[in-house]
Design an enzyme around this catalytic site. Structure first.
Site, PDB file in Angstrom:
ATOM      1  N   TRP A  13      -6.449   5.600 -12.269  1.00  0.00           N
ATOM      2  CA  TRP A  13      -5.652   4.542 -11.632  1.00  0.00           C
ATOM      3  C   TRP A  13      -5.959   4.403 -10.159  1.00  0.00           C
ATOM      4  O   TRP A  13      -6.097   3.289  -9.649  1.00  0.00           O
ATOM      5  CB  TRP A  13      -4.155   4.752 -11.898  1.00  0.00           C
ATOM      6  CG  TRP A  13      -3.871   4.477 -13.334  1.00  0.00           C
ATOM      7  CD1 TRP A  13      -3.546   5.393 -14.292  1.00  0.00           C
ATOM      8  CD2 TRP A  13      -3.975   3.212 -14.015  1.00  0.00           C
ATOM      9  NE1 TRP A  13      -3.430   4.772 -15.514  1.00  0.00           N
ATOM     10  CE2 TRP A  13      -3.687   3.449 -15.379  1.00  0.00           C
ATOM     11  CE3 TRP A  13      -4.286   1.912 -13.611  1.00  0.00           C
ATOM     12  CZ2 TRP A  13      -3.704   2.416 -16.335  1.00  0.00           C
ATOM     13  CZ3 TRP A  13      -4.294   0.891 -14.560  1.00  0.00           C
ATOM     14  CH2 TRP A  13      -4.004   1.151 -15.902  1.00  0.00           C
TER      15      TRP A  13
ATOM     16  N   ASP B  79       1.021   4.735  -5.260  1.00  0.00           N
ATOM     17  CA  ASP B  79       1.283   4.227  -6.610  1.00  0.00           C
ATOM     18  C   ASP B  79       2.069   5.312  -7.346  1.00  0.00           C
ATOM     19  O   ASP B  79       1.546   6.361  -7.682  1.00  0.00           O
ATOM     20  CB  ASP B  79      -0.059   3.956  -7.314  1.00  0.00           C
ATOM     21  CG  ASP B  79       0.115   3.464  -8.751  1.00  0.00           C
ATOM     22  OD1 ASP B  79       1.264   3.398  -9.230  1.00  0.00           O
ATOM     23  OD2 ASP B  79      -0.913   3.148  -9.391  1.00  0.00           O
TER      24      ASP B  79
ATOM     25  N   LYS C 121       7.626   2.360 -17.285  1.00  0.00           N
ATOM     26  CA  LYS C 121       7.626   3.778 -17.669  1.00  0.00           C
ATOM     27  C   LYS C 121       9.023   4.363 -17.402  1.00  0.00           C
ATOM     28  O   LYS C 121       9.770   4.626 -18.335  1.00  0.00           O
ATOM     29  CB  LYS C 121       6.530   4.539 -16.936  1.00  0.00           C
ATOM     30  CG  LYS C 121       5.129   4.037 -17.341  1.00  0.00           C
ATOM     31  CD  LYS C 121       4.242   3.959 -16.160  1.00  0.00           C
ATOM     32  CE  LYS C 121       2.949   3.208 -16.353  1.00  0.00           C
ATOM     33  NZ  LYS C 121       2.266   3.238 -17.601  1.00  0.00           N
TER      34      LYS C 121
HETATM   35  N1  PMP Z   1      -0.944   2.627 -11.923  1.00  0.00           N
HETATM   36  C1  PMP Z   1      -0.587   3.580 -12.791  1.00  0.00           C
HETATM   37  C2  PMP Z   1      -0.407   4.970 -12.288  1.00  0.00           C
HETATM   38  C3  PMP Z   1      -0.382   3.267 -14.136  1.00  0.00           C
HETATM   39  O1  PMP Z   1      -0.027   4.208 -15.004  1.00  0.00           O
HETATM   40  C4  PMP Z   1      -0.538   1.926 -14.560  1.00  0.00           C
HETATM   41  C5  PMP Z   1      -0.288   1.503 -15.990  1.00  0.00           C
HETATM   42  N2  PMP Z   1      -0.450   2.422 -16.961  1.00  0.00           N
HETATM   43  C6  PMP Z   1      -0.940   0.979 -13.616  1.00  0.00           C
HETATM   44  C7  PMP Z   1      -1.113   1.353 -12.308  1.00  0.00           C
HETATM   45  C8  PMP Z   1      -1.139  -0.457 -14.003  1.00  0.00           C
HETATM   46  O2  PMP Z   1       0.085  -1.021 -14.254  1.00  0.00           O
HETATM   47  P1  PMP Z   1       0.284  -2.496 -14.786  1.00  0.00           P
HETATM   48  O3  PMP Z   1      -0.224  -2.511 -16.188  1.00  0.00           O
HETATM   49  O4  PMP Z   1       1.751  -2.673 -14.678  1.00  0.00           O
HETATM   50  O5  PMP Z   1      -0.475  -3.396 -13.904  1.00  0.00           O
END
Ligand code: PMP
Length: 361
Positions: free
Chosen positions: A101, A172, A196
Site C-alpha cells: 500500500w 495511511d 475495515k
Molecule cells: N491503504 C491501505 C492500507 C489499504 O488496506 C487499502 C485497501 N485495502 C487502501 C489503501 C486502498 O483503499 P481503497 O480501496 O479504499 O481506495
C-alpha cells in the site's frame, strides 16, 4: 440466519449490534418518518448525525481542536493523489515503503509531483520496518508519508516507533485506525478508507492539522481541495450519508467497548493467540514478519505444504470461518481480525487451525 466468523480484509465484518440497530432504524430513523438514506444531508436530522459522529470520533481518538475532521469519498486510493495535490506546493515529499500500500501511494504521488523514496524494505519482501540508519530524510520535504499498517504484508508500525522528523507526518491508517490509541498530535494528516474498522466502503476519513490547510493550488478541483472541504463541513457536495451514519454507530459501539484502550486490550489478546498458534505449530504454519512489527489486524500466514491450501480453505469455510484466502500477491492465508471480530471468532479460528494441523501434520 447464520452469521459466520468473517476474516475479510475489507469490506470487512461490522459489529452485529450496529447492524441490528441500523436494521431497526432503516425505515424510520428516530421518528423522522424515513430512513437515513432518504433524508437531505442538509436537514437537521442528518446534521445531528454527522455532528455526533464527529464529536464521538474526536473523543475516541483524542483529536485536538486544531485538527479538522473530513468525511470524504474516493477511498484511500484517492488520497494517494489528493495528498500530494494539496500538500506538495511545488516542493518534494518523502515516502517510506513498507508494503504494497505504501508502494502504491508512492507510485501514485509520482503522477502529481516530485517525491523521493526515503526507505524501502521491499528487498526483504516487506517483512520488517526499516532501521533508523536506513531512512534517508529530506529535511525540506513537504511531508513524510508512511502506511502505519500494511494490510497485505501484515506489517504494523508500533506507536512508540512514530518519531518526530521535523516535517509533517502523513499516515495511511486504513487498516488499523481505531484499533488502539494513537498519538494524533504527532501527525500532520491521518487518512483511512472506512471499510475495515470504521463502516461501509464509500467513506474516507481525513484528519488534518489546520496548518496544512490552504496550501493547494487553485488549479485543483474544489472537491479535491481540503480547505474547501473543511470550510464546507465536508458538504461542498452530497457526502456518503449512509456510510457516515453507520460510522457514527460504530463510534458509539466503540465507546461502549471502553474506547480505544478497551478495544486495544481485546485486539492484543486476539493477535497473541493467533500468532501463538502459528509459531507453536512446529512449522506447519508460518508468518514471515519480524515479531517487532507484526500487525494486530492483518495476520498473513502460509502452510508449509501449499498443496494443503485448497483443503484448508474448503474445511475452514465449512467450519464457518470466512475469507481466509491470502492476497493474490503473497498467496497463502490471511486472517483480518479487525475490531468487529470478537475474541471468540479468533478462538474458533485457532481451534480449527490446531485441529487441521493435527490431522494433516
Ligand atoms: N491503504 C491501505 C492500507 C489499504 O488496506 C487499502 C485497501 N485495502 C487502501 C489503501 C486502498 O483503499 P481503497 O480501496 O479504499 O481506495
Amino acid at each position: 440466519m447464520t452469521r459466520v466468523w468473517n476474516f475479510s480484509a475489507g469490506p470487512a465484518a461490522l459489529p452485529e449490534e450496529v447492524l441490528r440497530q441500523a436494521q431497526e432504524e432503516l425505515l424510520d430513523w428516530h421518528g423522522a418518518g424515513c430512513g437515513v438514506m432518504e433524508m437531505s444531508h442538509r436537514g437537521k436530522e442528518f446534521t445531528s448525525i454527522v455532528e455526533t459522529a464527529e464529536a464521538d470520533l474526536r473523543e475516541l481518538m483524542g483529536i485536538p481542536a486544531h485538527y479538522k475532521v473530513l468525511f470524504l469519498q474516493g477511498g484511500a486510493t484517492q488520497q494517494f493523489a489528493q495528498i500530494p495535490m494539496n500538500l506538495l506546493a511545488g516542493r518534494s515529499a518523502d515516502y517510506i515503503v513498507t508494503g504494497s500500500w505504501s508502494k502504491k501511494a508512492f507510485k501514485e504521488a509520482q503522477r502529481i509531483g516530485s517525491v523521493r523514496l526515503a526507505a524501502s524494505t521491499e528487498g526483504d519482501g516487506f517483512t520488517r520496518l526499516p532501521t533508523a540508519e536506513e531512512i534517508r530524510l529530506d529535511p525540506f520535504a513537504a511531508y513524510l508519508h508512511v502506511c502505519t499498517n500494511e494490510t497485505i504484508h501484515g506489517v504494523e508500525i508500533p506507536a512508540e516507533r512514530i518519531a518526530d522528523t521535523g516535517v509533517p507526518l502523513v499516515a495511511d491508517m486504513s487498516s488499523h485506525i481505531l484499533s488502539r490509541p494513537v498519538p494524533v498530535e504527532k501527525f500532520g494528516l491521518i487518512y483511512a478508507g472506512a471499510q475495515k474498522n470504521i463502516g461501509p466502503s464509500g467513506l474516507t476519513l481525513v484528519i488534518i492539522h489546520r496548518d496544512l490547510l490552504g496550501m493547494a493550488p487553485l488549479s485543483i478541483p474544489s472537491v479535491m481541495d481540503y480547505s474547501v472541504m473543511a470550510e464546507n463541513g465536508s458538504m461542498l457536495n452530497t457526502p456518503p450519508t449512509f456510510a457516515i451514519y453507520i460510522a457514527g454507530l460504530v463510534f458509539q459501539w466503540l465507546k461502549r467497548q471502553g474506547g480505544l484502550a478497551g478495544i486495544a486490550a481485546v485486539n492484543t489478546e486476539k493477535a497473541r493467540i493467533l500468532y501463538d498458534a502459528i509459531d507453536s505449530s512446529g512449522g506447519f504454519y508460518s508468518n514471515p514478519v519480524d515479531p517487532d512489527c507484526r500487525s494486530a489486524m492483518n495476520v498473513p500466514f502460509v502452510l508449509a505444504d501449499p498443496e494443503l491450501d485448497t483443503t484448508f480453505l474448503a474445511e475452514s469455510k465449512a467450519a464457518g470461518l470466512m475469507a481466509l484466502k491470502g492476497h493474490k500477491s503473497v498467496g497463502g492465508m490471511r486472517a483480518s481480525i479487525y475490531n468487529a471480530v470478537p475474541l471468540a471468532g479468533v478462538q474458533a479460528l485457532v481451534d480449527f487451525m490446531n485441529d487441521f494441523a493435527r490431522r494433516n501434520g
